[in-house]
Scaffold this motif. Structure first.
Motif, PDB file in Angstrom:
ATOM      1  N   THR A  81       0.851  -1.193   0.000  1.00 34.95           N
ATOM      2  CA  THR A  81       0.000   0.000   0.000  1.00 34.95           C
ATOM      3  C   THR A  81       0.882   1.237   0.000  1.00 34.95           C
ATOM      4  N   ILE A  82       0.451   2.242  -0.742  1.00 30.86           N
ATOM      5  CA  ILE A  82       1.130   3.540  -0.718  1.00 30.86           C
ATOM      6  C   ILE A  82       0.142   4.550  -0.138  1.00 30.86           C
ATOM      7  N   THR A  83       0.578   5.308   0.865  1.00 34.21           N
ATOM      8  CA  THR A  83      -0.329   6.216   1.563  1.00 34.21           C
ATOM      9  C   THR A  83       0.061   7.682   1.456  1.00 34.21           C
ATOM     10  N   ARG A  84       1.207   7.943   0.852  1.00 33.33           N
ATOM     11  CA  ARG A  84       1.665   9.332   0.693  1.00 33.33           C
ATOM     12  C   ARG A  84       2.229   9.516  -0.700  1.00 33.33           C
ATOM     13  N   SER A  85       2.036  10.701  -1.233  1.00 33.38           N
ATOM     14  CA  SER A  85       2.572  10.974  -2.565  1.00 33.38           C
ATOM     15  C   SER A  85       4.092  11.043  -2.513  1.00 33.38           C
ATOM     16  N   LYS A  86       4.688  10.801  -3.656  1.00 34.74           N
ATOM     17  CA  LYS A  86       6.132  10.903  -3.808  1.00 34.74           C
ATOM     18  C   LYS A  86       6.398  11.386  -5.222  1.00 34.74           C
ATOM     19  N   ASP A  87       7.636  11.622  -5.540  1.00 31.96           N
ATOM     20  CA  ASP A  87       7.978  12.093  -6.878  1.00 31.96           C
ATOM     21  C   ASP A  87       7.594  11.044  -7.924  1.00 31.96           C
ATOM     22  N   PRO A  88       7.125  11.510  -9.086  1.00 31.78           N
ATOM     23  CA  PRO A  88       6.827  10.568 -10.163  1.00 31.78           C
ATOM     24  C   PRO A  88       8.111   9.959 -10.712  1.00 31.78           C
ATOM     25  N   MET A  89       7.967   9.045 -11.627  1.00 31.31           N
ATOM     26  CA  MET A  89       9.127   8.432 -12.265  1.00 31.31           C
ATOM     27  C   MET A  89       9.900   9.519 -13.013  1.00 31.31           C
ATOM     28  N   PRO A  90      11.221   9.372 -13.155  1.00 31.89           N
ATOM     29  CA  PRO A  90      12.059  10.428 -13.736  1.00 31.89           C
ATOM     30  C   PRO A  90      11.605  10.934 -15.114  1.00 31.89           C
ATOM     31  N   ASP A  91      11.125  10.061 -15.972  1.00 25.38           N
ATOM     32  CA  ASP A  91      10.692  10.459 -17.320  1.00 25.38           C
ATOM     33  C   ASP A  91       9.174  10.501 -17.445  1.00 25.38           C
ATOM     34  N   ALA A  92       8.478  10.712 -16.354  1.00 26.30           N
ATOM     35  CA  ALA A  92       7.012  10.664 -16.359  1.00 26.30           C
ATOM     36  C   ALA A  92       6.395  11.595 -17.398  1.00 26.30           C
ATOM     37  N   ASP A  93       6.873  12.809 -17.470  1.00 19.72           N
ATOM     38  CA  ASP A  93       6.285  13.757 -18.427  1.00 19.72           C
ATOM     39  C   ASP A  93       6.481  13.293 -19.869  1.00 19.72           C
ATOM     40  N   LYS A  94       7.563  12.627 -20.143  1.00 19.88           N
ATOM     41  CA  LYS A  94       7.828  12.098 -21.482  1.00 19.88           C
ATOM     42  C   LYS A  94       6.859  10.960 -21.823  1.00 19.88           C
ATOM     43  N   TRP A  95       6.538  10.131 -20.837  1.00 23.48           N
ATOM     44  CA  TRP A  95       5.706   8.956 -21.057  1.00 23.48           C
ATOM     45  C   TRP A  95       4.209   9.210 -20.881  1.00 23.48           C
ATOM     46  N   LYS A  96       3.838  10.338 -20.305  1.00 24.43           N
ATOM     47  CA  LYS A  96       2.446  10.599 -19.931  1.00 24.43           C
ATOM     48  C   LYS A  96       1.444  10.373 -21.060  1.00 24.43           C
ATOM     49  N   ASP A  97       1.739  10.811 -22.257  1.00 21.37           N
ATOM     50  CA  ASP A  97       0.785  10.721 -23.366  1.00 21.37           C
ATOM     51  C   ASP A  97       1.045   9.554 -24.313  1.00 21.37           C
ATOM     52  N   VAL A  98       2.005   8.693 -23.971  1.00 23.13           N
ATOM     53  CA  VAL A  98       2.299   7.523 -24.800  1.00 23.13           C
ATOM     54  C   VAL A  98       1.200   6.480 -24.569  1.00 23.13           C
ATOM     55  N   LYS A  99       0.750   5.854 -25.623  1.00 24.79           N
ATOM     56  CA  LYS A  99      -0.307   4.837 -25.550  1.00 24.79           C
ATOM     57  C   LYS A  99       0.301   3.432 -25.576  1.00 24.79           C
ATOM     58  N   ASP A 100      -0.488   2.466 -25.181  1.00 28.44           N
ATOM     59  CA  ASP A 100      -0.118   1.050 -25.253  1.00 28.44           C
ATOM     60  C   ASP A 100       1.203   0.735 -24.544  1.00 28.44           C
ATOM     61  N   LYS A 101       1.256   1.011 -23.249  1.00 30.68           N
ATOM     62  CA  LYS A 101       2.471   0.813 -22.471  1.00 30.68           C
ATOM     63  C   LYS A 101       2.481  -0.491 -21.675  1.00 30.68           C
ATOM     64  N   LEU A 102       1.475  -1.334 -21.855  1.00 24.90           N
ATOM     65  CA  LEU A 102       1.386  -2.556 -21.065  1.00 24.90           C
ATOM     66  C   LEU A 102       2.650  -3.402 -21.140  1.00 24.90           C
ATOM     67  N   ARG A 103       3.295  -3.434 -22.282  1.00 30.61           N
ATOM     68  CA  ARG A 103       4.516  -4.236 -22.427  1.00 30.61           C
ATOM     69  C   ARG A 103       5.642  -3.753 -21.509  1.00 30.61           C
ATOM     70  N   HIS A 104       5.522  -2.535 -20.985  1.00 27.86           N
ATOM     71  CA  HIS A 104       6.530  -1.986 -20.080  1.00 27.86           C
ATOM     72  C   HIS A 104       6.215  -2.247 -18.590  1.00 27.86           C
ATOM     73  N   LEU A 105       5.050  -2.806 -18.331  1.00 28.04           N
ATOM     74  CA  LEU A 105       4.646  -3.058 -16.944  1.00 28.04           C
ATOM     75  C   LEU A 105       5.598  -4.047 -16.293  1.00 28.04           C
ATOM     76  N   ILE A 106       6.126  -3.669 -15.134  1.00 27.62           N
ATOM     77  CA  ILE A 106       6.979  -4.556 -14.346  1.00 27.62           C
ATOM     78  C   ILE A 106       6.138  -5.090 -13.204  1.00 27.62           C
ATOM     79  N   LYS A 107       5.927  -6.388 -13.209  1.00 26.13           N
ATOM     80  CA  LYS A 107       5.123  -7.014 -12.155  1.00 26.13           C
ATOM     81  C   LYS A 107       6.025  -7.414 -11.009  1.00 26.13           C
TER      82      LYS A 107
END
Length: 107
Positions: A81-107
């Motif tokens: 569980t995460i209960t407090r905000s933290k910094d987004p991923m380093p390249d978040a703004d670059k990836w924000k509008d990219v579609k079909d990212k499921l292949r990048h999901l790390i389980k």
């Protein structure tokens, strides 16, 4: 019903949603967040907080994102569980509008 984190969160992991959640139903993985459907009270306060527009009510999840309903249920049982905000991923703004990212999901 519940809310579901979808594809748009992958590689971004903005956590603005976490601070407003009254029941701490968000869980954090290596490169995305998910919502535990058994903990979510369907209040929807998280939806407008997401800069990536990645959160949907279960009944509104786009057709091409339906697999995220099961993924949220599965992964929320494995990730902490995460209960407090933290910094987004380093390249978040670059990836924000990219579609079909499921292949990048790390389980």
């Amino acid at each position: 019903m519940t809310h579901v984190v979808t594809d748009a969160c992958i590689l971004c992991k903005y956590t603005d949603c976490v601070d407003v959640c009254p029941v701490d139903c968000f869980h954090e993985g290596p490169n995305t967040l998910v919502i535990n459907p058994n903990e979510c009270i369907d209040c929807a306060v998280c939806v407008p907080e997401c800069p990536a527009e990645a959160i949907f009510a279960e009944e509104d999840v786009p057709e091409n994102q339906q697999e995220f309903i099961a993924l949220n249920a599965e992964l929320s049982g494995k990730w902490p569980t995460i209960t407090r905000s933290k910094d987004p991923m380093p390249d978040a703004d670059k990836w924000k509008d990219v579609k079909d990212k499921l292949r990048h999901l790390i389980k």
